[in-house]
Motif scaffolding. Structure first.
Motif, mmCIF file in Angstrom:
data_model
loop_
_atom_site.group_PDB
_atom_site.id
_atom_site.type_symbol
_atom_site.label_atom_id
_atom_site.label_comp_id
_atom_site.label_asym_id
_atom_site.label_seq_id
_atom_site.Cartn_x
_atom_site.Cartn_y
_atom_site.Cartn_z
ATOM 1 N N ARG A 1 43.422 48.757 37.221
ATOM 2 C CA ARG A 1 44.684 48.153 37.287
ATOM 3 C C ARG A 1 45.110 48.249 38.732
ATOM 4 N NH1 ARG A 1 49.156 51.165 37.764
ATOM 5 N NH2 ARG A 1 48.028 52.994 36.932
ATOM 6 N N TYR A 2 44.556 49.168 39.703
ATOM 7 C CA TYR A 2 45.124 49.089 41.115
ATOM 8 C C TYR A 2 44.478 48.000 41.857
ATOM 9 C CZ TYR A 2 45.683 54.396 40.074
ATOM 10 O OH TYR A 2 46.226 55.314 39.750
ATOM 11 N N LEU A 3 43.321 47.247 41.073
ATOM 12 C CA LEU A 3 42.842 45.993 41.840
ATOM 13 C C LEU A 3 43.525 44.904 41.566
ATOM 14 C CD1 LEU A 3 39.082 46.881 40.914
ATOM 15 C CD2 LEU A 3 40.036 46.549 43.165
ATOM 16 N N ILE A 4 44.680 44.822 40.455
ATOM 17 C CA ILE A 4 45.400 43.634 40.321
ATOM 18 C C ILE A 4 46.979 43.708 40.338
ATOM 19 C CG2 ILE A 4 43.431 42.597 38.756
ATOM 20 C CD1 ILE A 4 44.866 43.799 36.423
ATOM 21 N N ASP A 5 47.385 45.132 40.730
ATOM 22 C CA ASP A 5 48.775 45.234 40.480
ATOM 23 C C ASP A 5 49.345 45.490 41.920
ATOM 24 O OD1 ASP A 5 48.225 47.813 41.169
ATOM 25 O OD2 ASP A 5 49.260 48.676 39.333
ATOM 26 N N ARG A 6 48.576 45.292 42.928
ATOM 27 C CA ARG A 6 49.191 45.501 44.306
ATOM 28 C C ARG A 6 48.599 44.878 45.418
ATOM 29 N NH1 ARG A 6 48.193 51.844 43.628
ATOM 30 N NH2 ARG A 6 48.904 51.079 41.501
ATOM 31 N N THR B 1 36.905 43.379 47.827
ATOM 32 C CA THR B 1 36.153 42.480 48.764
ATOM 33 C C THR B 1 34.876 41.763 48.150
ATOM 34 O OG1 THR B 1 34.944 44.115 49.953
ATOM 35 C CG2 THR B 1 37.035 43.694 50.868
ATOM 36 N N GLN B 2 34.576 42.768 47.174
ATOM 37 C CA GLN B 2 33.143 42.194 46.603
ATOM 38 C C GLN B 2 33.332 41.486 45.292
ATOM 39 O OE1 GLN B 2 30.863 45.626 45.676
ATOM 40 N NE2 GLN B 2 31.140 46.732 47.714
ATOM 41 N N LEU B 3 34.562 41.057 44.799
ATOM 42 C CA LEU B 3 34.862 40.525 43.788
ATOM 43 C C LEU B 3 35.549 39.139 43.870
ATOM 44 C CD1 LEU B 3 36.862 43.342 41.733
ATOM 45 C CD2 LEU B 3 34.393 42.559 41.399
ATOM 46 N N GLU B 4 35.266 38.204 42.753
ATOM 47 C CA GLU B 4 35.684 36.809 43.098
ATOM 48 C C GLU B 4 36.926 36.833 41.971
ATOM 49 O OE1 GLU B 4 32.461 34.525 41.602
ATOM 50 O OE2 GLU B 4 31.088 35.207 42.954
ATOM 51 N N PRO B 5 37.811 35.737 42.351
ATOM 52 C CA PRO B 5 39.103 35.536 41.400
ATOM 53 C C PRO B 5 38.518 35.587 39.931
ATOM 54 C CG PRO B 5 38.920 34.053 43.339
ATOM 55 C CD PRO B 5 37.581 34.530 43.382
ATOM 56 N N ARG B 6 37.439 35.079 39.568
ATOM 57 C CA ARG B 6 37.288 34.904 37.910
ATOM 58 C C ARG B 6 37.181 36.571 37.618
ATOM 59 N NH1 ARG B 6 31.854 35.814 36.931
ATOM 60 N NH2 ARG B 6 30.545 36.079 38.901
ATOM 61 N N HIS B 7 36.456 37.470 38.467
ATOM 62 C CA HIS B 7 36.594 38.551 38.044
ATOM 63 C C HIS B 7 37.895 39.571 37.841
ATOM 64 C CE1 HIS B 7 32.416 38.654 40.580
ATOM 65 N NE2 HIS B 7 32.441 38.641 39.125
ATOM 66 N N LEU B 8 38.711 39.068 38.877
ATOM 67 C CA LEU B 8 40.114 39.720 38.686
ATOM 68 C C LEU B 8 40.954 38.919 37.428
ATOM 69 C CD1 LEU B 8 41.046 39.492 42.610
ATOM 70 C CD2 LEU B 8 40.461 41.497 41.380
#
Length: 246
Positions: A65-70, A84-91
């Motif tokens: 959740r911290y990766l997408i709520d702040r 920094t390692q993730l793409e928009p599709r991952h999020l």
């Protein structure tokens, strides 16, 4: 019914691959994932790519959740690097995941407790930093309203099974990828598994009861410890290499 429960992978792709290989070797096709999948100074992208290919129930853990709520600048150190390692599709995929779920009508799934994703359930932290098993009364209070006979939780990285007075069973499968950590809430403390193995649990319906098998799987933990050291996470490197925070 027979299935595997995994949790708290924290970007440890090698540990995840070892666990999935062990699950397949035991002829198990059904898996539930209790969250905290990618946050960590390790291999977020291959970890989430592997998980997205699994036909299973995934939960959103607090670190997910911290990766997408702040915003990025307000994330913790583990999230900032993983982000920094993730793409928009991952999020976008993380945004689709529930906090809680019911699996096959018989198993209640949550990351930490049914009420929130950050509270310790089967463990309690004392003001001095000691981590003890929670009282049965406090455990049962948080299980109120859950009708399923098997309840799975994660979050503390500590494998446990607790039987309630009414026969319901609560199981934490332990952590696939992070056998130790330091935390500041509710009081400063450390959690240590005591060995570097990747952990998960096998759950099987045995008549009217549930059979639980905790699995500890060796893998190339030295490679993951070296990666944590390169990323400036000496304590995590110690936990990955030994199961202890040093």
């Amino acid at each position: 019914m027979r299935f595997a429960a995994i949790a708290d992978i924290h970007g440890n792709h090698l540990a995840l691959e070892a666990v999935l290989s062990d699950i397949r070797a035991r002829g198990i096709s059904d898996i539930v994932d209790l969250g905290d999948m990618v946050s960590g100074p390790l291999d977020a992208r291959p970890t989430i790519d592997t998980l997205m290919e699994l036909d299973t129930v995934h939960l959103l853990g607090n670190h997910d959740r911290y990766l997408i709520d702040r915003p990025h600048e307000k994330m913790g150190s583990w999230e900032r690097l993983a982000y920094t390692q993730l793409e928009p599709r991952h999020l976008d995929w993380l945004r689709t995941l529930p906090a809680n779920a019911v699996y096959r009508e018989e198993v209640f799934l949550c990351h930490a407790t049914p009420q929130d994703d950050e509270t310790y359930w089967l463990d309690t932290v004392l003001p001095g930093g000691e981590v003890l098993m929670s009282s049965l009364e406090s455990i049962e209070a948080r299980a109120a309203g859950v009708a399923q006979s098997l309840i799975l939780c994660a979050h503390t990285h500590t494998a446990r099974a607790v039987r309630l007075h009414d026969g319901r069973l609560i199981v934490n499968p332990g952590s696939v990828g992070s056998p130790g950590y330091r935390a500041g809430k509710p009081h400063p403390h450390v959690v240590e598994a005591g060995s570097p193995d990747a952990r998960y649990a096998i759950l099987e319906r045995a008549g009217d009861a549930w059979d639980v098998t905790f699995r500890h799987i060796p893998y190339d933990y030295e490679a993951m410890a070296a990666l944590a050291r390169r990323n400036g996470q000496a304590e995590l490197a110690s936990a990955l290499a030994t199961g202890w925070i040093r």
